[in-house]
Design a protein around this motif. Structure first.
Motif, PDB file in Angstrom:
ATOM      1  N   GLU A 131       0.835  -1.196   0.000  1.00 50.97           N
ATOM      2  CA  GLU A 131       0.000   0.000   0.000  1.00 50.97           C
ATOM      3  C   GLU A 131       0.872   1.249   0.000  1.00 50.97           C
ATOM      4  N   VAL A 132       0.595   2.156  -0.926  1.00 51.97           N
ATOM      5  CA  VAL A 132       1.262   3.460  -0.956  1.00 51.97           C
ATOM      6  C   VAL A 132       0.417   4.460  -0.179  1.00 51.97           C
ATOM      7  N   ILE A 141      -4.276   2.571  -3.350  1.00 49.56           N
ATOM      8  CA  ILE A 141      -3.207   2.599  -4.356  1.00 49.56           C
ATOM      9  C   ILE A 141      -2.063   1.706  -3.878  1.00 49.56           C
ATOM     10  N   TYR A 142      -1.632   0.780  -4.757  1.00 44.16           N
ATOM     11  CA  TYR A 142      -0.588  -0.173  -4.391  1.00 44.16           C
ATOM     12  C   TYR A 142       0.529  -0.187  -5.440  1.00 44.16           C
ATOM     13  N   ASN A 143       1.740  -0.488  -4.967  1.00 46.70           N
ATOM     14  CA  ASN A 143       2.861  -0.830  -5.839  1.00 46.70           C
ATOM     15  C   ASN A 143       3.053  -2.338  -5.808  1.00 46.70           C
ATOM     16  N   ARG A 188      -2.547  -5.796 -13.788  1.00 42.31           N
ATOM     17  CA  ARG A 188      -1.720  -4.842 -14.520  1.00 42.31           C
ATOM     18  C   ARG A 188      -0.773  -5.624 -15.431  1.00 42.31           C
ATOM     19  N   GLU A 204       5.604  -2.455 -10.950  1.00 42.69           N
ATOM     20  CA  GLU A 204       4.456  -1.697 -11.444  1.00 42.69           C
ATOM     21  C   GLU A 204       3.930  -0.839 -10.300  1.00 42.69           C
ATOM     22  N   GLY A 205       3.735   0.440 -10.561  1.00 42.83           N
ATOM     23  CA  GLY A 205       3.285   1.354  -9.520  1.00 42.83           C
ATOM     24  C   GLY A 205       1.899   1.908  -9.778  1.00 42.83           C
ATOM     25  N   GLY A 206       1.282   2.411  -8.714  1.00 43.44           N
ATOM     26  CA  GLY A 206      -0.001   3.093  -8.841  1.00 43.44           C
ATOM     27  C   GLY A 206      -1.156   2.206  -9.254  1.00 43.44           C
ATOM     28  N   LYS A 245      -4.629   0.663  -8.810  1.00 43.84           N
ATOM     29  CA  LYS A 245      -5.818   1.045  -8.050  1.00 43.84           C
ATOM     30  C   LYS A 245      -6.568  -0.201  -7.571  1.00 43.84           C
ATOM     31  N   SER A 296       9.676   0.889  -4.618  1.00 47.10           N
ATOM     32  CA  SER A 296       9.476   2.053  -5.468  1.00 47.10           C
ATOM     33  C   SER A 296      10.462   1.975  -6.626  1.00 47.10           C
ATOM     34  N   TRP A 302       8.035   8.018   0.195  1.00 45.35           N
ATOM     35  CA  TRP A 302       6.739   7.390   0.412  1.00 45.35           C
ATOM     36  C   TRP A 302       5.868   8.342   1.227  1.00 45.35           C
TER      37      TRP A 302
END
Length: 253
Positions: free
Chosen positions: A75-76, A80-82, A116, A132-134, A136, A213, A232
């Motif tokens: 969780e970022v 929203i997760y990376n 993703r 992979e970032g962001g 949802k 990240s 972060w």
């Protein structure tokens, strides 16, 4: 045999030789195509069609299987997760480019939350990180992350793998509030390196990944260095025990 008949035979043979020289040989040279690695034929000691032997593309019998070591998501901020996976390529001189992959995030009931897709390269004889970032997720919380390649890599011989990328220093600040890691990436090689991904993974005391990240360096000149920073927006779930920073770049073809 009379002299007249012998003369006819000699004349006929001369005509045949003339036609072979004037028409046959040029026609053969025009129609004949030397074997290549793009002719769709298994020849020139290839192990598969246009693979192995003198060809850059390798046959599957020439490579060992790659292994996905682990994959996780973090969780970022809420919703929203990376996601990150580490892949081990044990092949010393075999790599692949443009390999399609998928991250799938599932909830505690194994129901798919989000998927993703992307493409990556696999460098020879390295453990690579795929990030992979962001991603949802809405109000649902991922409990399991699955990473997989969507097709077999198209392996090719790599004679000039990227070498010389090093991490000189790393420093963690603001761990209990909004964490920040500063590091310096060095290019110790004698060539400029382009499109460098720098992927960071944070581990707790149980050596379990708790955050990740990525940043990108477009170009790092030979024998030079560049600072990078990762931040972060909220504190980590556990105290930090280890920081793993991996600089990686596509191999030169």
């Amino acid at each position: 045999m009379s002299w007249a008949n012998r003369r006819k035979m000699l004349y006929g043979g001369g005509v045949i030789i003339f036609l072979i020289v004037i028409i046959g040989i040029p026609s053969f040279l025009f129609l004949y195509k030397s074997p290549t690695c793009f002719d769709g034929i298994k020849n020139q000691k290839e192990l598969g069609i246009d693979k192995g032997g003198p060809c850059v593309l390798l046959n599957n019998s020439q490579v060992q299987n790659i292994a996905v070591l682990w994959s996780r998501s973090f969780e970022v901020i809420p919703g929203i997760y990376n996601a990150i996976a580490q892949v081990d390529n044990p092949n010393f001189s075999a790599g692949a480019i443009n390999v399609p992959y998928s991250f799938k995030l599932f909830d505690k009931d194994s129901v798919l939350i989000s998927e993703r897709k992307g493409r990556t390269y696999i460098s020879p004889n390295k453990i690579i990180s795929v990030f992979e970032g962001g991603i949802k997720t809405g109000e649902r919380i991922p409990a399991r992350t699955l990473f997989e390649f969507l097709e077999e890599p198209k392996w090719e011989r790599v004679d000039n793998p990227i070498e010389g990328l090093k991490v000189r220093s790393r420093k963690l600040n603001n761990q209990g509030v909004t964490p920040r890691v500063d590091a310096v990436i060095e290019n110790k090689s004698f060539v400029d390196i382009f499109d460098i991904e720098v992927i960071i993974t944070i581990f707790n005391a149980r050596d379990v990944a708790i955050a990740s990240s990525r940043t990108v360096i477009d170009m790092l000149p030979k024998q030079s260095s560049k600072p990078v920073t990762f931040t972060w927006p909220q504190k980590f779930s556990d105290p930090v025990s280890r920081i793993d920073i991996v600089p990686q770049a596509p191999f030169r073809k």
